[in-house]
Design a protein around this motif. Structure first.
Motif, PDB file in Angstrom:
ATOM      1  N   UNK A 176       0.794  -1.204  -0.177  1.00 49.78           N
ATOM      2  CA  UNK A 176      -0.039   0.138   0.071  1.00 49.78           C
ATOM      3  C   UNK A 176       0.698   1.340   0.090  1.00 49.78           C
ATOM      4  N   UNK A 177       1.851   1.338   0.611  1.00 50.80           N
ATOM      5  CA  UNK A 177       2.720   2.386   0.758  1.00 50.80           C
ATOM      6  C   UNK A 177       3.412   2.654  -0.728  1.00 50.80           C
ATOM      7  N   UNK A 178       3.743   1.367  -1.359  1.00 53.83           N
ATOM      8  CA  UNK A 178       4.328   1.622  -2.512  1.00 53.83           C
ATOM      9  C   UNK A 178       3.124   2.160  -3.500  1.00 53.83           C
ATOM     10  N   UNK A 217      -4.665   3.874   8.449  1.00 51.35           N
ATOM     11  CA  UNK A 217      -4.396   5.142   7.892  1.00 51.35           C
ATOM     12  C   UNK A 217      -3.819   5.063   6.692  1.00 51.35           C
ATOM     13  N   UNK A 218      -3.086   3.903   6.502  1.00 56.11           N
ATOM     14  CA  UNK A 218      -2.456   3.566   5.052  1.00 56.11           C
ATOM     15  C   UNK A 218      -3.534   3.440   4.107  1.00 56.11           C
ATOM     16  N   UNK A 240      -4.748   5.509   0.691  1.00 53.85           N
ATOM     17  CA  UNK A 240      -4.767   5.059  -0.556  1.00 53.85           C
ATOM     18  C   UNK A 240      -6.099   4.838  -1.242  1.00 53.85           C
ATOM     19  N   UNK A 241      -7.254   5.053  -0.381  1.00 53.77           N
ATOM     20  CA  UNK A 241      -8.642   4.950  -0.996  1.00 53.77           C
ATOM     21  C   UNK A 241      -9.009   6.425  -1.425  1.00 53.77           C
ATOM     22  N   UNK A 242      -8.090   7.218  -1.018  1.00 56.32           N
ATOM     23  CA  UNK A 242      -8.316   8.753  -1.658  1.00 56.32           C
ATOM     24  C   UNK A 242      -7.701   8.776  -2.739  1.00 56.32           C
ATOM     25  N   UNK A 243      -6.793   8.043  -3.442  1.00 49.77           N
ATOM     26  CA  UNK A 243      -6.182   8.162  -4.749  1.00 49.77           C
ATOM     27  C   UNK A 243      -7.150   7.555  -5.769  1.00 49.77           C
TER      28      UNK A 243
END
Length: 471
Positions: free
Chosen positions: A16-18, A135-136, A140-143
């Protein structure tokens, strides 16, 4: 042809960070994971991170810096530790990474001492690993550029010539080909795969019951795909095990283990009812070898009523949101065939199959040392400050077995997370981060992991992989 810029295989902390990093740099990203729920192993972990020289340490009066942390890291991990990656991570931990975590909205509570560290540097996030993944995932869901394909298994890598150009996936019995300019493997380790753990442990696990404790997706699928691609895999026998787990009654195969937390005042005894170790040394380099040396590689944690009431279990089934589910925990203690109770120590020993007279003598002598206010117990040197006697029935004996929790080795990468072939050259189009890459680079920890060196380096290497994919 269905093509995106980046396919990320794995929806754990590294994956998810990637994905976030690549999307923020203008890439169209698809995250694929066999689990229908995002989070990976980090979702069931404590989530603590080894960070050095942070503002939180300064607030608490802890003097620390990356140089001292690297010295501790090197001592613990031995000559196999990749100190280039370790130094990069530690130098980023108190600046770039700390700011990133704060921007995500993650907050930290205690900074705790852990084995191998000269000063406390294990930063405990409020809400544990579950809070970190929340929080990660929220970010990501906002992208809009990130698409999710959960419940979809990556079966293999697509190649054209010498370049990786996508992945083969399978869901609901149907196979698909997903093409991408870059593939990031963040598939986790193999600590939940019986065959892989047994093969890699070899004689170290022979004849012993070794429980499995990785995330649901830690099945080694990424390692198998990498081997088929000719990637360089290192230190796969470096499996980090803990001694404080008991079998999960919900697993019909009897392979899964439940990690027990919150019972630091317990006493460990062998079948003869005798203590065999300083119970404060409960890490993979200390407590696990002590447990493996016992007959059957098993022992019992003896607790009284107050400790049983504070015990927690690191598994989703025993939590309600971020809080322990006390009813579920009590149900386990009342029904597990590996947990026994008694109104006195003799009854407890009879139920658990432990020598009763020896157990009474062991607990009586240890309680006396605690009651006398000794600094350390005279038998194994355990620090006794703050420990009260175990004297409030009912008593509980929880049978312990070693649990495979982390795989410290993985695929070798260069400093840009590019996967390296056996000849040391990068495989075009393929990056790797997180546990499949030994958290970072292939072997950032060497053969001994300081606590907090799984989640932090996985997040760090995931961010680097996302940035490189975008570039």
């Amino acid at each position: 042809m269905n093509q995106v810029d980046v396919v990320v295989a794995g929806a754990g902390v590294a994956g998810i960070a990637a994905a976030i990093e690549a999307a923020h740099r203008g890439c169209r990203v698809t995250i694929v994971d066999a689990d229908p729920v995002a989070g990976g192993t980090a979702r069931i972990a404590g989530g603590g991170m080894c960070l050095a020289g942070t503002p939180r340490q300064t607030e608490l009066g802890i003097d620390d810096d990356p140089e001292r942390a690297l010295e501790d890291w090197s001592r613990w991990g031995g000559p196999d530790a990749d100190l280039v990656w370790a130094e990069r991570y530690l130098r980023a931990s108190s600046g770039e990474l700390w700011r990133y975590l704060g921007d995500l909205g993650l907050r930290f509570g205690d900074v705790r001492p852990q084995e191998g560290n000269r000063v406390p540097r294990w930063h405990a996030p409020l809400g544990g690993g579950r809070a970190l993944m929340q929080v990660l995932e929220r970010r990501a869901r906002r992208c809009a550029a990130i698409r999710w394909s959960l419940g979809v298994r990556v079966e293999g890598l697509l190649r054209e010539g010498g370049r990786v150009v996508g992945v083969r996936t399978k869901a609901d019995g149907r196979e698909h080909q997903r093409y991408a300019r870059t593939v990031i493997l963040a598939t986790g380790g193999f600590a939940s795969d019986r065959a892989s753990v047994d093969e890699r442990l070899g004689t170290r696990g022979s004849g012993h019951r070794i429980l499995l404790g990785g995330g649901a997706g830690a099945t080694g699928q990424g390692h198998r795909m990498l081997a088929d691609t000719g990637a360089q895999l290192v230190n796969l026998d470096a499996i980090w095990m803990y001694p404080y787990a008991t079998p999960d009654p919900a697993d019909p195969a009897g392979d899964r283990g439940l990690v027990l937390r919150g019972m630091d005042g317990e006493v460990w005894v062998d079948r003869d009812g005798r203590r065999f170790h300083d119970e404060s040394k409960r890490g993979g380099a200390t407590g696990t070898p002590a447990l493996l040396a016992q007959a059957g590689a098993t022992a019992w944690a003896i607790v009284d009523a107050p400790i049983a009431a504070s015990l927690t279990i690191a598994a989703p089934a025993y939590r309600s949101g971020t809080r322990p589910d006390r009813e579920a925990i009590e149900r386990l203690l009342a029904t597990s065939p590996f947990v026994h109770r008694g109104d006195d120590l003799r009854q407890l020993a009879d139920e658990a199959g432990i020598d009763g007279a020896a157990l009474q003598r062991t607990i009586s002598e240890h309680n006396a040392a605690r009651a006398e206010g000794l600094g350390h117990d005279p038998v194994h040197g355990r620090p006794l400050a703050g420990l009260r006697p175990l004297d409030q029935p009912p008593y509980t004996a929880i049978q312990l077995f070693p649990i495979a929790r982390k795989t410290l080795g993985g695929v070798r990468t260069d400093p840009f997370t590019r996967v390296l072939a056996e000849d040391g050259t990068p495989i075009d189009g393929l990056l790797a981060a997180g546990e499949v890459a030994g958290m970072a680079g292939g072997r950032i920890n060497g053969r001994g992991a300081l606590e907090g060196t799984m989640v932090g380096p996985s997040l760090f290497s995931g961010r680097i992989a996302g940035a490189v994919a975008a570039a």
